[in-house]
Each structure stands twice: as structure tokens, then as C-alpha cells.
Design an enzyme around this catalytic site. Structure first.
Site, PDB file in Angstrom:
ATOM      1  N   PHE A  87       0.815  -1.226   0.000  1.00 24.48           N
ATOM      2  CA  PHE A  87       0.000   0.000   0.000  1.00 24.48           C
ATOM      3  C   PHE A  87       0.851   1.280   0.000  1.00 24.48           C
ATOM      4  O   PHE A  87       0.385   2.348   0.374  1.00 24.48           O
ATOM      5  CB  PHE A  87      -0.961   0.040   1.207  1.00 24.48           C
ATOM      6  CG  PHE A  87      -1.613  -1.283   1.482  1.00 24.48           C
ATOM      7  CD1 PHE A  87      -2.481  -1.838   0.553  1.00 24.48           C
ATOM      8  CD2 PHE A  87      -1.323  -1.989   2.636  1.00 24.48           C
ATOM      9  CE1 PHE A  87      -3.069  -3.081   0.786  1.00 24.48           C
ATOM     10  CE2 PHE A  87      -1.903  -3.225   2.870  1.00 24.48           C
ATOM     11  CZ  PHE A  87      -2.775  -3.772   1.956  1.00 24.48           C
TER      12      PHE A  87
ATOM     13  N   CYS B  31      -1.767   5.007  13.518  1.00 26.37           N
ATOM     14  CA  CYS B  31      -1.431   6.344  14.025  1.00 26.37           C
ATOM     15  C   CYS B  31      -1.192   7.393  12.943  1.00 26.37           C
ATOM     16  O   CYS B  31      -1.037   8.574  13.258  1.00 26.37           O
ATOM     17  CB  CYS B  31      -0.205   6.259  14.933  1.00 26.37           C
ATOM     18  SG  CYS B  31       1.316   5.970  14.018  1.00 26.37           S
TER      19      CYS B  31
ATOM     20  N   GLN C 173      10.272  -9.491  -5.113  1.00 23.32           N
ATOM     21  CA  GLN C 173      10.659 -10.253  -3.916  1.00 23.32           C
ATOM     22  C   GLN C 173      10.291 -11.725  -4.018  1.00 23.32           C
ATOM     23  O   GLN C 173      10.875 -12.562  -3.349  1.00 23.32           O
ATOM     24  CB  GLN C 173      10.036  -9.627  -2.659  1.00 23.32           C
ATOM     25  CG  GLN C 173       8.568  -9.950  -2.423  1.00 23.32           C
ATOM     26  CD  GLN C 173       7.606  -9.090  -3.248  1.00 23.32           C
ATOM     27  OE1 GLN C 173       8.040  -8.191  -3.952  1.00 23.32           O
ATOM     28  NE2 GLN C 173       6.322  -9.363  -3.164  1.00 23.32           N
TER      29      GLN C 173
ATOM     30  N   CYS D 276       3.537   1.373  11.377  1.00 26.92           N
ATOM     31  CA  CYS D 276       4.856   1.906  11.718  1.00 26.92           C
ATOM     32  C   CYS D 276       5.485   1.026  12.806  1.00 26.92           C
ATOM     33  O   CYS D 276       4.830   0.128  13.340  1.00 26.92           O
ATOM     34  CB  CYS D 276       4.738   3.349  12.179  1.00 26.92           C
ATOM     35  SG  CYS D 276       4.051   3.515  13.826  1.00 26.92           S
TER      36      CYS D 276
ATOM     37  N   GLU E 104       6.563  -7.310  -8.135  1.00 31.15           N
ATOM     38  CA  GLU E 104       6.669  -8.336  -7.096  1.00 31.15           C
ATOM     39  C   GLU E 104       8.019  -9.076  -7.169  1.00 31.15           C
ATOM     40  O   GLU E 104       8.095 -10.298  -7.074  1.00 31.15           O
ATOM     41  CB  GLU E 104       5.511  -9.346  -7.214  1.00 31.15           C
ATOM     42  CG  GLU E 104       4.126  -8.730  -7.178  1.00 31.15           C
ATOM     43  CD  GLU E 104       3.714  -8.179  -5.814  1.00 31.15           C
ATOM     44  OE1 GLU E 104       4.506  -8.270  -4.857  1.00 31.15           O
ATOM     45  OE2 GLU E 104       2.599  -7.634  -5.725  1.00 31.15           O
TER      46      GLU E 104
HETATM   47 ZN   LIG Z   1       1.754   3.738  13.822  1.00 29.27          ZN
END
Ligand SMILES: [Zn+2]
Length: 197
Positions: free
Chosen positions: A20, A149, A92, A181, A90
Site C-alpha cells: 500500500f 497512528c 521479492q 509503523c 513483485e
Molecule cells: Zn503507527
């Protein structure tokens, strides 16, 4: 005095980041720009990625471009007379031989844009990506937004951890993964495992 040996003109560019983060969109945009410059462009993806129509590559915002699925990295060399720039989506998921294949393409004056996840859901470098990043002329690291967040995201957090705990490859979308994160990951990452011993 400099020797007049012809130098390879090919460039390797890596576009990486979590899910994303807009990687595939960036790949599609680079391939489109090359086509405007009359370059012959081809795009490949590993056969493993069966989430979308087999002969297209589709970003999460539904942009698409024709794309040829291949079984392994060596198969990319079968098409090497037909293009100036090769896109790999892709990356990987490819075998480690992708690194040698990219080097061979560069020697043939082809340019490569390799797009892929830099890390798996545990924060480990994913497949051939760290090696491609090391030898690349240019690396772009993109960031999604943490779904908890709103800070820049670090990895693709796997929401179904218990069901498929140990498997590195679980194809997915918003149902299986979300961007998070470092502060918003609630399972232990493996990144510094060897350093802690
Ligand atoms: Zn976060």
C-alpha cells in the site's frame, strides 16, 4: 587517456516499500513515461502472483499495464531482444538468480525497474530485494501511512498471524495485511535476531 570501450547504458532502478505504499503505481508510471519516449517496454511478474488477471499488473488503485507472468528469473532472458526497458513487479517473489539476470540485462544495455517489498511481515529482507538494492543505480523507498497512528509505515503487518505464522509468502490485500509503523506492531520482529545472540 580514456579507452574507448563502449559502456553499458542500462540502468537498474529499484522501487521498494511496504504494501500500500504505491510501488506498483510508480512502476506503471515509469513504464508509461518510457513509452512516451518511444522506448520498447516489457513488464514481468512471477507466476506465483495470481491475485489479478494473469497478463496485467494492477496497482491497488486499479491502474493497469500488460504484464507477462514467468516461472523463474531466467525466463526474463527469453524476451531480451524485444525491449529497451524491463519492469519487474513483485520482485521479492523471484529466486535469487534475479540478481544475475538483472546484471546480464544491464550488460546488454537494457534498463530494469525492479519493484517489490523490501521486507516481509517480520521485517526481514525479502528474497533478492536487498541484493538488487545494493547493486542498483537508484533506489526509491516508498512509505504507506500507518493504519493505527498515521505516521509513515514501516512494514506490511499481517493481520492473520496465527493462521499462517511461519510462512513468509501469503498473498494478500487489505484482508490479510495493513501498513503499520514500528510503534504500532504488536508482534516481535526478527530483524536483530543474529545480533542479539
Ligand atoms: Zn503507527
Amino acid at each position: 587517456m580514456l579507452l574507448s570501450i563502449p559502456k553499458p547504458k542500462g540502468r537498474l532502478e529499484v522501487v521498494c516499500g511496504s504494501m500500500f505504499s504505491g510501488k506498483t503505481e510508480e512502476l506503471i508510471s515509469r513504464l508509461n513515461r518510457a513509452q512516451f519516449k518511444k522506448q520498447r517496454v516489457m513488464c514481468f511478474k512471477p507466476e506465483l502472483d495470481t491475485r489479478h488477471a494473469l497478463n496485467t499488473v494492477v496497482s491497488h488503485n486499479q491502474k493497469l499495464i500488460p504484464c507477462t507472468p514467468v516461472k523463474n528469473a531466467n525466463d526474463l532472458l527469453k524476451y531480451d531482444n524485444d525491449y529497451d526497458l524491463i519492469g519487474i513487479d513483485e520482485s521479492q517473489f523471484f529466486d535469487m538468480n534475479l540478481v544475475a539476470v538483472c546484471q546480464k540485462l544491464l550488460q546488454q544495455n537494457k534498463s530494469v525497474v525492479a519493484c517489490g517489498l523490501d521486507m516481509d511481515f517480520l521485517g526481514n529482507p525479502f528474497g533478492p530485494m536487498p541484493f538488487l538494492m545494493a547493486i542498483a543505480d537508484d533506489v526509491l523507498k516508498l512509505h504507506a501511512i500507518c493504519t493505527i497512528c498515521g505516521e509513515p509505515a514501516y512494514i506490511s503487518y499481517r493481520k492473520i498471524l496465527k493462521k499462517a505464522k511461519q510462512k513468509q509468502i501469503v498473498l494478500g490485500d487489505q484482508n490479510n495485511y495493513e501498513a503499520r509503523c514500528r510503534n504500532c506492531i504488536d508482534y516481535k520482529l526478527n530483524i536483530f535476531k543474529s545480533a542479539q545472540k
